[in-house]
Design a protein around this motif. Structure first.
Motif, PDB file in Angstrom:
ATOM      1  N   TYR A 150     -17.464  11.951   2.556  1.00 35.07           N
ATOM      2  CA  TYR A 150     -16.671  11.737   3.767  1.00 35.07           C
ATOM      3  C   TYR A 150     -17.364  10.732   4.675  1.00 35.07           C
ATOM      4  N   ASN A 151     -16.553  10.094   5.504  1.00 36.29           N
ATOM      5  CA  ASN A 151     -17.030   9.115   6.471  1.00 36.29           C
ATOM      6  C   ASN A 151     -17.168   9.827   7.822  1.00 36.29           C
ATOM      7  N   PRO A 152     -18.400  10.110   8.273  1.00 32.62           N
ATOM      8  CA  PRO A 152     -18.586  10.870   9.507  1.00 32.62           C
ATOM      9  C   PRO A 152     -17.940  10.216  10.725  1.00 32.62           C
ATOM     10  N   THR A 153     -17.944   8.893  10.769  1.00 36.81           N
ATOM     11  CA  THR A 153     -17.348   8.196  11.912  1.00 36.81           C
ATOM     12  C   THR A 153     -15.849   8.455  11.982  1.00 36.81           C
ATOM     13  N   VAL A 154     -15.197   8.357  10.842  1.00 39.73           N
ATOM     14  CA  VAL A 154     -13.752   8.600  10.782  1.00 39.73           C
ATOM     15  C   VAL A 154     -13.439  10.051  11.143  1.00 39.73           C
ATOM     16  N   LYS A 157     -13.820  10.738  14.893  1.00 41.84           N
ATOM     17  CA  LYS A 157     -12.713  10.187  15.689  1.00 41.84           C
ATOM     18  C   LYS A 157     -11.423  10.981  15.481  1.00 41.84           C
ATOM     19  N   ALA A 158     -11.305  11.620  14.305  1.00 40.95           N
ATOM     20  CA  ALA A 158     -10.109  12.411  14.011  1.00 40.95           C
ATOM     21  C   ALA A 158     -10.249  13.861  14.465  1.00 40.95           C
ATOM     22  N   GLY A 159     -11.423  14.220  14.960  1.00 42.07           N
ATOM     23  CA  GLY A 159     -11.648  15.583  15.412  1.00 42.07           C
ATOM     24  C   GLY A 159     -11.796  16.583  14.280  1.00 42.07           C
ATOM     25  N   VAL A 160     -12.373  16.139  13.166  1.00 40.45           N
ATOM     26  CA  VAL A 160     -12.547  17.010  11.991  1.00 40.45           C
ATOM     27  C   VAL A 160     -14.009  17.377  11.828  1.00 40.45           C
ATOM     28  N   ASP A 161     -14.277  18.684  11.749  1.00 34.87           N
ATOM     29  CA  ASP A 161     -15.608  19.177  11.448  1.00 34.87           C
ATOM     30  C   ASP A 161     -15.686  19.417   9.948  1.00 34.87           C
ATOM     31  N   PRO A 162     -16.540  18.667   9.222  1.00 31.94           N
ATOM     32  CA  PRO A 162     -16.597  18.850   7.761  1.00 31.94           C
ATOM     33  C   PRO A 162     -16.945  20.275   7.345  1.00 31.94           C
ATOM     34  N   ALA A 173      -5.555  20.021   5.848  1.00 24.55           N
ATOM     35  CA  ALA A 173      -5.467  19.922   7.306  1.00 24.55           C
ATOM     36  C   ALA A 173      -6.376  18.810   7.821  1.00 24.55           C
ATOM     37  N   ALA A 174      -7.545  18.685   7.221  1.00 28.49           N
ATOM     38  CA  ALA A 174      -8.498  17.649   7.632  1.00 28.49           C
ATOM     39  C   ALA A 174      -7.966  16.259   7.292  1.00 28.49           C
ATOM     40  N   ILE A 175      -7.414  16.109   6.080  1.00 29.17           N
ATOM     41  CA  ILE A 175      -6.868  14.806   5.684  1.00 29.17           C
ATOM     42  C   ILE A 175      -5.712  14.420   6.605  1.00 29.17           C
ATOM     43  N   THR A 254     -14.458   0.410   2.264  1.00 30.48           N
ATOM     44  CA  THR A 254     -13.825  -0.377   3.326  1.00 30.48           C
ATOM     45  C   THR A 254     -13.996   0.288   4.688  1.00 30.48           C
ATOM     46  N   GLY A 255     -14.328   1.579   4.684  1.00 36.20           N
ATOM     47  CA  GLY A 255     -14.488   2.295   5.954  1.00 36.20           C
ATOM     48  C   GLY A 255     -13.190   2.793   6.538  1.00 36.20           C
ATOM     49  N   GLU A 256     -12.093   2.609   5.797  1.00 36.02           N
ATOM     50  CA  GLU A 256     -10.779   2.987   6.318  1.00 36.02           C
ATOM     51  C   GLU A 256     -10.386   4.418   5.954  1.00 36.02           C
ATOM     52  N   TYR A 257     -11.095   5.002   4.979  1.00 35.24           N
ATOM     53  CA  TYR A 257     -10.723   6.330   4.470  1.00 35.24           C
ATOM     54  C   TYR A 257     -11.647   7.415   5.004  1.00 35.24           C
ATOM     55  N   GLY A 258     -11.079   8.613   5.115  1.00 37.62           N
ATOM     56  CA  GLY A 258     -11.880   9.749   5.548  1.00 37.62           C
ATOM     57  C   GLY A 258     -12.663  10.368   4.409  1.00 37.62           C
ATOM     58  N   PHE A 259     -12.060  10.408   3.194  1.00 40.03           N
ATOM     59  CA  PHE A 259     -12.655  11.134   2.077  1.00 40.03           C
ATOM     60  C   PHE A 259     -12.577  10.336   0.775  1.00 40.03           C
TER      61      PHE A 259
END
Length: 392
Positions: A150-154, A157-162, A173-175, A254-259
């Motif tokens: 997972y991308n911690p930055t993304v 910003k999305a308010g997701v706790d891994p 729900a996270a995606i 690319t840094g565009e994806y969360g997972f």
């Protein structure tokens, strides 16, 4: 297995002949240099000036030379089949994990323990695919594995706790949060063939699936619905149906994806980008089993190998996996070692391996329970996956 009993009987007889050095007249092997140990591996990308080449050659016993040949993974077994039939097989061959039952069934490899290789101390789950009908035909020095990067930055910003991702519902729900925050969801490899099946298995096993009863099962359908659902919702790219693991990783970079579902071989690359990893969750919680990866060191079938040549061959193998060399070998391949004490050394030296240890220790061999049947099972799973992804 088709003709498996007769073929394995043949393999046993040939193995015994190799170990006991029963003389055979003629044969193309008589033309081989008796002081050269031929070594085949599926790493053609590792060239003659690579550190791998030097590592292998350094294991030549006194008076011997190791001649390394790298074949594409898809070509090695075919070439080995031809070489064994011509009695011109290499002394050592590295065979891909799920191909071991095929090699055994065809009589291409011999009982490596009977040949004198020490097979003690290795993890049973990693060695499983190399053991057929109680006979060990190869040694797996280590394994790669799959995880959920997972991308911690993304995610931030999305308010997701891994840490909240513990099952499929919480993963979905996270995606969804990631996508709603303006990012893209998840990448994975659904390409036709074994590579796509390899990435599908954690979801299938995570739904409680059993390979012996795979196609058409509730577990398979649940897993297919999960991954094809990501495509239907636009959370995963439509290209997953043709993406291999490298292509899926390039998208994630690319840094565009969360997972991204991908392998431990990307751990260093992920660390450089600041990406992190959690185990793939099971449908209803817990950690989903992942398939073991990597290769097995084998001694191919020979009709006439002297005791001296066999002893030298064993020395090469034991050099590759002995002591500090086992760690060096796994570091070279970016695998986690098949022995717990060596894995501990790897983690001590590089913290990036720490979250992967439990994943590897709970991984399952693809062929361990179903043997040669895995070929058909994998092909059917791949076909079903392709149908689901292309329909999405």
């Amino acid at each position: 297995m088709t003709n498996s009993t007769s073929r394995r009987a043949l393999a046993f007889v040939v193995a015994a002949a190799a170990v006991m050095s029963l003389a055979a007249c003629g044969g193309s092997s008589s033309a081989k240099d008796d002081k050269t140990i031929e070594f085949w591996d599926p790493y053609p990308q590792k060239t003659a000036d690579s550190s791998w080449q030097a590592f292998v050659e350094k294991c030549a016993p006194d008076g011997y030379t190791v001649k390394r040949v790298g074949y594409a993974q898809s070509d090695l077994l075919n070439n080995l089949t031809t070489a064994v039939k011509a009695n011109n097989a290499p002394e050592i061959a590295l065979i891909d994990n799920p191909k071991m039952p095929t090699a055994v069934d065809a009589g291409l490899v011999t009982d490596i323990k009977a040949a004198g290789v020490d097979v003690s101390g290795y993890d049973e789950n990693i060695e499983g695919p190399g053991i057929v009908d109680g006979v060990q035909y190869g040694v797996s020095y280590g394994s790669n594995a799959l995880g959920l990067y997972y991308n911690p930055t993304v995610l931030q910003k999305a308010g997701v706790d891994p840490a909240s991702i513990t099952d499929w519902d919480s993963l979905n729900a996270a995606i969804e949060k990631v996508v709603n925050a303006g990012f893209k969801g998840i990448t994975f490899a659904g390409i036709s063939g074994e590579e796509g099946t390899f990435q599908f298995l954690p979801w299938f096993w995570g739904a409680g699936g059993k390979l012996a009863d795979a196609s058409g099962s509730t577990a398979e359908q649940d897993a297919l619905d999960l991954v094809s659902g990501w495509v239907q919702k636009g959370w995963a790219p439509k290209s997953v149906a043709t993406d291999n693991q490298s292509a899926a990783w390039d998208l994630f970079l690319t840094g565009e994806y969360g997972f991204s579902e991908n392998g431990s071989w990307q751990a260093e690359s992920a660390a450089q980008e600041g990406y992190e990893m959690i185990p793939i969750p099971g449908k209803d919680g817990g950690v989903a089993p992942v398939p073991t990866g990597g290769e097995f060191i084998t001694i191919p079938t020979q009709k006439n190998m002297s005791d001296e040549k066999l002893a030298a061959t064993v020395k090469v193998i034991e050099c590759l996996v002995d002591g500090d060399n086992l760690k060096s070998l796994n570091d070279e391949m970016v695998y986690l070692a098949a022995k717990s004490d060596v894995r501990a050394e790897q983690v001590k030296e590089n913290e990036v391996w720490k979250p992967w240890v439990k994943i590897v220790e709970s991984a399952s061999g693809r062929t361990t329970d179903v043997g040669l049947k895995y070929e058909d099972i994998s092909a059917q799973l791949s076909e079903d996956l392709q149908a689901a992804l292309n329909k999405a």
